[in-house]
Design a protein around this motif. Structure first.
Motif, PDB file in Angstrom:
ATOM      1  N   ASP A   1       7.240  60.065 -10.843  1.00  0.00           N
ATOM      2  CA  ASP A   1       7.840  58.748 -10.624  1.00  0.00           C
ATOM      3  C   ASP A   1       6.781  57.649 -10.746  1.00  0.00           C
ATOM      4  OD1 ASP A   1      10.265  59.932 -10.301  1.00  0.00           O
ATOM      5  OD2 ASP A   1      10.261  59.847  -8.102  1.00  0.00           O
TER       6      ASP A   1
ATOM      7  N   THR B   1       6.747  54.706 -13.513  1.00  0.00           N
ATOM      8  CA  THR B   1       6.614  53.297 -13.135  1.00  0.00           C
ATOM      9  C   THR B   1       5.494  52.634 -13.947  1.00  0.00           C
ATOM     10  OG1 THR B   1       7.369  53.872 -10.940  1.00  0.00           O
ATOM     11  CG2 THR B   1       6.251  51.755 -11.159  1.00  0.00           C
TER      12      THR B   1
ATOM     13  N   SER C   1      12.389  48.317 -16.998  1.00  0.00           N
ATOM     14  CA  SER C   1      12.637  48.844 -15.644  1.00  0.00           C
ATOM     15  C   SER C   1      12.229  50.322 -15.562  1.00  0.00           C
ATOM     16  CB  SER C   1      14.121  48.701 -15.320  1.00  0.00           C
ATOM     17  OG  SER C   1      14.474  49.626 -14.312  1.00  0.00           O
TER      18      SER C   1
ATOM     19  N   ASP D   1      13.698  52.582 -14.145  1.00  0.00           N
ATOM     20  CA  ASP D   1      14.895  53.402 -14.332  1.00  0.00           C
ATOM     21  C   ASP D   1      15.164  53.675 -15.811  1.00  0.00           C
ATOM     22  OD1 ASP D   1      15.197  53.316 -11.656  1.00  0.00           O
ATOM     23  OD2 ASP D   1      16.695  51.699 -11.657  1.00  0.00           O
TER      24      ASP D   1
ATOM     25  N   GLU E   1      12.400  57.790 -18.807  1.00  0.00           N
ATOM     26  CA  GLU E   1      12.649  59.178 -18.391  1.00  0.00           C
ATOM     27  C   GLU E   1      11.392  59.996 -18.619  1.00  0.00           C
ATOM     28  OE1 GLU E   1      15.750  60.842 -20.824  1.00  0.00           O
ATOM     29  OE2 GLU E   1      14.342  61.280 -22.437  1.00  0.00           O
TER      30      GLU E   1
END
Lengths: 754, 268
Positions: free
Chosen positions: A542, A546, A555, A557, A560
Motif C-alpha cells: 500500500d 501510494t 489517486s 486507489d 493496483e
C-alpha cells in the motif's frame, strides 16, 4: 490474490531459508551459545517421588573452590496463588515457581531442590554432591485411577475440586472437573440398537525432541537480563521469567536459538529462571543444559489417561448417543489437557446427544506439558476404537459408518460452536477411494482406520516487512521456526510483494526487536503469524502504491499492485509505465524514507483441521510383534503453503503417534522413581521401524486466512493411536484397549482371547 | 565422563603391559559399550587402552572348514565380507543385525565377546558353532570362555586376538530384538555338524548357554517339528522393563524353531 488463486510461491517446494545452516552444522541451538567468564549451572533433583524437605544444607557446596552461587527454593520470590492469562496461555506462577525449585515438599522423582553455578561442569557436579537434603519420605501415587481413590495419598492437602457444584468439603487429588455436550443421553441410548461400553488406558509419552532444554543467561550489573535459549516462544520465556523473578519485561531480552524440536514440550520453562537466579548472584553468565535423563525425569510428557466411552447406534448405523468420562494425569500440579481431550473426543461426528466429563488429577509425576494436539490423541483413540468396534458389530465398513455420521458444515460441535466449512467428509472420501483402502491383506494382517480433529488456534502476532533499496525484503516475525515456518513466511511475503522467493529473507526476531507474539503452538504460526506477515506485506505494498500514485499524480486507489509492480488500475487511471518494487525502493529516500510494512493482530477465524488415517499391520502370532506395513494419512490443511513441510509435519506426527501406540511408556518402580530415563529404554520409532508414510493433502480453504491456511501440526498425531490399535485388534481378533501395544501384551491377548 | 589417560599402543605386548601396570585399566575395541558406559559414569578407568593400532587384529581368513575373524574386525566388515557370506552365512547375517549401522561400523567381535553382555549376539555364534578364542596368551574353547554375567575366562592382562569358527553343515541365528537397543531379548543360534547339533541361547539368561534338550531333540530329528512339543522353563530367565521370564521362555522356543527353518533353507 485470493484463497483459490494460482500462486507463484505459495504451494511450491522452495528451499528452506534455514536449511543450509542446519545441514552444515552452522545453526546455533540452545547449548551453542557461550560467553566470556560463563559458569556452568546444574540442578540437584529429588530422588523421591513424594517427600517433605526437612532441611537443606548448602554450606559445604558454597565453600568448594570454583562454586560461584548456590540457590534453593527460598531464594525465589513467593508469588500469589492464582491463575493469570498471558496470550493463549494461562499460568499459576506460585505453582510454576514451586515446580522450578521445590519449597516445602518434593512432588516427583526429579523435582529440583537446589542449583549451583561453578567454573566447570565437574566442580558443579561435586558441589551438588556436597548439598545435604534431609527428606521425610511420604506415600506417593502414580496412577490416575489410584490417585482418585478416597484413601489415596494427597499431593496438596488443601486442593478442593473445581467445577463441582456444590464444592466438595474434602481435599482430593482431583483438581477440577469439566463437562461438555448437549442433548438427552438417556433418550439417545434408548434409541440405540447396539451400545458399546469400553475402558481405555494410555501411558504418558514424551515429546522426544532431540535437543534437550538449554539456556545461557546473563544478568548484568544494572539488572538487564539477556537469555539465549530455544523454546517455542521467546515472548513466553520473557513473560514467565519476568513474573517468576519479579522484574520488568522490558529488562529482559530473549534471543531465540534454533530449536531442535519442541512438539509442545517447549511451551514451558525449566532452566531460565534458575539460571537468572544463579547468574544474578554470581555476577557472571550461566549456561545450563539438561541431560537426556533430566529431560525424561523432569520435563513434561503428555498425560497418561484412563477413559470410559459409551456409544449407541441404530442397526443401520446412525449414532444415537456418545458419552465419555476422561481421567487425565496432570503431574504434580493441576494442568492436564483433559479439557481439550473432552472437547475433541467426539468432534468428528454429528451427534444429537453427547456428553463428555473430564477430571484433571494430580499424581507424583513431572508436570504434564503440551504434546501436539494436547489431550486429543488419547480421547480420540478411545472413541475411534469404539467406532471401529461399532462398525464391526453392525457389519458396516468403518469409513462408511464414519461418513454416515460425519461432522460437516453446520454440525454443532460437541464442545458448542457450529462448524463452518470443514474437510472431514473430504478426508473420509479420499481415504475410502485411496488404493490403500482396497489393497488385499495377507494372513495375520489387519487394517485400521481412525479420524482426528483439532481446533487450530489464532492469537496475537506481529510482523514487519522491510523493503530494501535493492528491491529485496526482510521479513521479521516472532515465532520460533519448528516446522519450516520461515519458508512459509517467505513464500507468503513473496507472493504478496510479487518478488522472487529468494529475494525475501525471513528471520525470527528477538523480544526486543519485534512486538509481542504468542508462542508457536496449537498450529497457529502459519495461520496467525502468516496472516500478520501477509498484512505487513500488504501494508508495504500500500505504501508503494501510494508512492507510485504520487509520482503519477493520481489517486492511490487508481494504482493496483500485480506481479511486483505498481500499475495504473485501468485505462481511466492514465497511461503510465509500471513501476517495479525495486524502482520504488531505489528512490525511497526521496519519497518519504524507508518502506516498512507492519502488522499487529489478534488473528481471528482459526478453522478446524480433520484427518483420516489408514494403517496396515502384521502381527507375529507367536511373539506378538507388530510390523507396520503401510500407512496413509489424509488431512485437510486448508492450504499447504509449503507442501514438503506439510508432508513432513504429517509424517512426523504419524511416527510419534505410532510410537505412542506401540512402544512408548514411562516405567515407574514401586518407589515411584522413573526407570527408563533414556532412549535405550524409551523407544521412539526410527526410520527403520516405519514404512514410507504416504500423505494425501486435502485443501478446503479457510476463508479467514489470505491463502486459506488452517494449520497442520496437531492433527496428524491424533489418528495413529486409534488406527494402529484398530489394525492390531483386527489382525488378532481381540480388541486392544491398553496402550502401548507391546509384544508381551499382544501375545497375552492372543493367548487369552481377550 | 571422568578424566582418564588415553593410550594407543602399537603392539599387543605394549597393550598387555598397560593392563599390567595401570591402576584401573580398560581396553577399548570399538567402544560401543565402553563409551556410553563412560558417559554415564558407570565406569571410571584410570587408563583407556585403545587397540585400534595394534597390528594383526583386523583380519578375515576363510578356509573350507573354518572361518577366522580378527578381534578388531567390525560387525559391518564381517557382515559385508563375500567370503564369510559364502562360507558361513549365519555368521554374516548375525553380524549384519547387531545394533544399528553406527554400532556395526565401530563395534568389533573382540569387544563384544570380551564384554559378554547377556544380550549380545556374538556369544551365541561362538557357543553355537563351538568356536575357539585366540588370545595374547592361549586358546580357549568358547564353551569355557563365557563364565557368567559380564564375566569371561580372560585374565586381567589377556587380550582377545581372533576367533576360529568351524563351518557347519547347516546353521542359522534368529533373534527377537529389543525395539530400542536392538540387543537380543532372545537370540538362538542353531548349528548342525553332521550328527552333532548345537543350540546356543543369548538374551534369555544371565549368560549365553546351550539348551541341552533342544540339542538332543534336533540331533534325533533336525526339523522345526522336533521342537514343537518342547517346554522351555522360565526359571532363572532374565526380566527387564521390556519382558519377563515367561515371555522370554516362549521366545526361546519360537526363535529356535525359526532358526531351524532358516538353517534348512540355507541359513542367514
Amino acid at each position: 490474490m485470493g484463497v483459490d488463486g494460482n500462486y507463484k510461491w505459495v504451494g511450491k517446494r522452495t528451499v528452506r531459508p534455514d536449511g543450509t545452516d542446519k545441514v552444515t552444522g552452522r545453526a546455533l541451538f540452545s547449548a551453542d551459545s557461550s560467553m566470556p567468564g560463563m559458569l556452568i549451572g546444574k540442578i540437584l533433583r529429588s530422588p523421591h517421588a513424594h517427600a517433605k524437605i526437612k532441611s537443606i544444607d548448602t554450606s559445604k557446596a558454597e565453600k568448594l573452590a570454583g562454586v560461584k552461587s548456590v540457590v534453593i527454593g527460598k531464594d525465589f520470590p513467593n508469588l500469589p496463588n492464582k491463575t493469570i492469562s498471558i496470550g493463549i496461555l494461562a499460568a499459576n506462577f506460585s505453582e510454576m515457581s514451586d515446580k522450578l525449585m521445590a519449597r516445602k515438599k518434593v512432588l516427583y522423582d526429579g523435582h529440583p531442590v537446589a542449583a549451583v553455578a561453578a567454573t566447570t561442569s565437574a566442580i558443579a557436579d561435586k558441589a551438588l554432591s556436597l548439598i545435604k537434603v534431609e527428606y521425610q519420605v511420604l506415600p506417593h501415587v502414580i496412577d490416575v485411577d489410584e490417585a482418585m481413590k478416597p484413601k489415596a495419598p494427597l499431593l496438596h492437602k488443601k486442593m478442593i475440586t473445581v467445577g463441582v457444584d456444590p464444592a466438595p468439603t474434602k481435599a482430593s487429588n482431583v483438581a477440577s472437573r469439566c463437562e461438555f455436550g448437549f442433548g438427552d443421553l438417556e433418550a439417545g441410548f434408548a434409541a440405540a440398537d447396539v451400545i458399546i461400553e469400553r475402558t481405555f488406558k494410555t501411558k504418558p509419552a514424551h515429546q522426544g525432541y532431540l535437543e534437550p532444554h538449554g539456556a545461557v543467561v546473563s544478568v548484568a550489573e544494572d539488572g538487564q537480563v539477556t537469555i539465549w535459549c530455544s523454546s517455542q516462544g521467546q515472548f513466553m520465556v520473557r513473560s514467565y521469567c519476568a513474573r517468576l523473578m519479579q522484574i520488568d519485561e522490558a529488562q529482559i531480552r530473549v534471543i531465540p536459538a534454533e530449536i531442535g524440536g519442541g512438539f509442545g514440550g517447549k511451551t514451558v520453562i525449566y532452566l531460565e529462571p534458575v539460571a537468572m537466579a544463579l547468574s544474578g548472584r554470581a555476577g557472571k553468565p550461566v549456561k545450563m543444559t539438561m541431560t537426556r535423563e533430566e529431560v525424561m525425569r523432569a520435563t513434561g510428557p503428555t498425560s497418561g489417561t484412563s477413559i470410559d466411552v459409551k456409544l449407541g447406534a441404530t442397526k443401520d448405523g446412525k449414532l444415537t448417543a456418545g458419552e465419555a468420562e476422561l481421567r487425565y494425569q496432570a503431574g504434580c500440579y493441576p494442568g492436564s489437557p483433559v479439557g481439550p481431550g473432552a472437547m475433541t473426543a467426539f468432534a468428528p461426528y454429528n451427534l444429537e446427544n453427547v456428553k463428555t466429563v473430564g477430571f484433571d488429577v494430580v499424581v507424583n509425576r513431572p508436570q504434564a506439558a503440551a504434546y501436539r494436539a494436547p489431550g486429543a490423541p488419547m480421547s480420540e483413540f478411545a472413541v475411534e476404537s469404539v467406532i471401529d468396534e461399532m462398525a464391526q458389530k453392525l457389519g458396516m465398513d468403518p469409513i462408511a459408518l464414519r461418513e454416515l455420521n460425519a461432522a460437516k458444515e453446520g454440525t454443532t460441535a460437541p464442545y458448542g460452536p457450529k462448524f463452518g466449512p470443514i474437510g472431514n467428509e473430504q478426508c473420509l472420501e479420499a481415504a475410502k477411494n485411496h488404493p490403500h483402502y482396497s489393497a488385499p491383506l495377507g494372513p495375520n494382517q489387519g487394517r485400521g482406520v481412525a479420524s482426528g480433529f483439532w481446533f487450530n488456534v489464532g492469537g496475537e502476532s506481529v510482523a514487519s516487512v522491510n523493503i530494501n533499496t535493492d528491491g529485496t525484503a526482510v521479513v521479521l516475525s516472532g515465532n520460533p521456526d519448528i516446522g519450516g515456518s520461515r519458508a512459509s513466511m517467505a513464500a507468503m511475503a513473496a507472493e504478496v510483494l510479487g518478488i522472487d522467493y529468494d529475494k525475501v529473507r525471513p528471520i525470527v526476531a528477538d523480544t526486543s526487536s519485534i512486538g509481542y507474539n504468542d508462542l508457536t503452538g496449537g498450529s497457529r504460526t502459519t495461520f496467525a503469524s502468516g496472516m500478520a506477515v501477509c498484512n505487513a506485506a500488504t501494508d508495504a505494498v500500500d505504501q508503494m502504491r501510494t508512492r507510485a500514485a504520487k509520482v503519477w499524480d493520481i489517486s492511490p486507489d487508481a494504482v493496483e499492485w500485480s506481479e511486483g509492480h505498481a500499475r495504473p488500475a485501468g485505462p481511466n487511471a492514465g497511461d503510465f509505465e509500471p513501476m517495479s518494487l525495486a524502482d520504488i525502493a531505489r528512490t525511497s529516500a526521496k519519497m518519504g524514507g524507508p518502506i516498512t510494512g507492519r502488522a499487529a493482530i489478534n488473528a481471528q477465524g482459526a478453522a478446524p483441521g480433520f484427518g483420516t488415517h489408514i494403517v496396515d499391520v502384521e502381527v507375529d502370532p507367536e511373539t506378538g510383534h507388530v510390523t507396520v506395513l503401510r500407512y496413509t494419512a489424509v488431512q485437510d490443511v486448508g492450504r499447504a503453503i509449503h507442501p514438503s513441510y506439510v508432508e513432513g509435519q504429517i509424517q512426523g506426527g504419524v511416527a510419534q503417534g505410532v510410537g505412542w501406540a506401540l512402544n512408548e511408556e514411562y516405567v515407574y518402580g514401586d518407589d515411584g522413581c522413573l526407570q527408563n530415563t533414556g532412549f535405550l529404554d524409551y523407544r521412539m520409532p526410527v526410520a527403520s521401524d516405519l514404512p514410507m508414510i504416504d500423505t494425501v493433502i486435502i485443501e478446503v480453504p479457510n476463508e479467514a486466512h489470505p491463502f486459506g491456511v488452517r494449520g497442520v501440526g496437531e492433527v496428524p498425531i491424533i489418528p495413529p493411536l486409534g488406527a494402529v490399535a484398530n489394525a492390531v485388534s483386527n489382525a488378532i481378533g481381540v480388541r486392544m484397549t491398553d496402550l502401548p501395544l507391546s509384544p508381551p501384551k499382544i501375545l497375552a491377548a492372543i493367548k487369552n482371547g481377550s | 565422563m571422568h578424566d582418564f589417560a588415553y593410550h594407543r599402543p602399537q603392539s599387543l605386548e605394549d597393550a598387555a603391559n598397560f593392563l599390567r601396570t595401570a591402576e584401573d585399566p580398560l581396553l577399548m575395541a570399538g567402544g560401543q559399550t565402553m563409551i556410553p558406559t563412560l558417559k554415564q559414569r558407570l565406569a571410571a578407568p584410570s587408563d583407556v587402552i585403545d587397540l585400534a593400532e595394534v597390528p594383526g587384529l583386523v583380519m578375515i581368513d576363510v578356509k573350507k572348514a573354518q572361518v577366522s575373524v580378527g578381534a578388531m574386525l567390525t560387525h559391518a566388515s564381517v557382515a559385508s565380507s563375500p567370503e564369510v557370506q559364502a562360507a558361513l552365512p549365519a555368521l554374516a547375517g548375525l553380524a549384519g543385525n547387531i545394533g544399528d549401522m553406527h554400532v556395526r561400523n565401530r563395534g568389533t567381535l573382540g569387544g563384544s565377546i570380551a564384554n559378554n553382555d547377556p544380550a549380545a549376539d556374538y556369544p551365541a555364534a561362538l557357543i553355537g558353532l563351538g568356536a575357539t578364542v585366540h588370545t595374547s596368551k592361549r586358546q580357549i574353547a568358547a564353551d569355557d570362555f563365557f563364565t557368567a554375567l559380564f564375566e569371561t575366562a580372560l585374565a586381567g592382562d589377556e587380550i582377545v586376538t581372533s576367533v576360529d569358527f568351524p563351518v557347519p553343515e547347516l546353521a542359522a541365528y534368529m533373534k527377537f530384538d529389543h525395539p530400542a537397543s536392538r540387543y537380543a531379548v532372545v537370540g538362538v543360534f542353531i548349528a548342525k555338524f553332521g550328527t552333532d547339533v548345537r543350540a546356543a541361547v543369548t538374551g534369555a539368561g544371565p549368560c549365553v548357554y546351550r539348551e541341552a534338550q533342544m540339542e538332543e531333540a534336533l540331533t534325533r530329528d533336525f526339523s522345526p517339528s522336533a521342537l514343537a512339543d518342547m517346554t522351555i522353563s522360565p526359571d532363572g530367565m532374565n526380566t527387564d522393563l521390556y519382558a519377563g521370564p515367561e515371555y522370554r521362555a516362549n521366545l526361546v522356543k519360537i526363535m529356535a524353531t525359526r532358526a531351524v527353518e532358516a538353517a534348512l533353507k540355507g541359513g542367514g
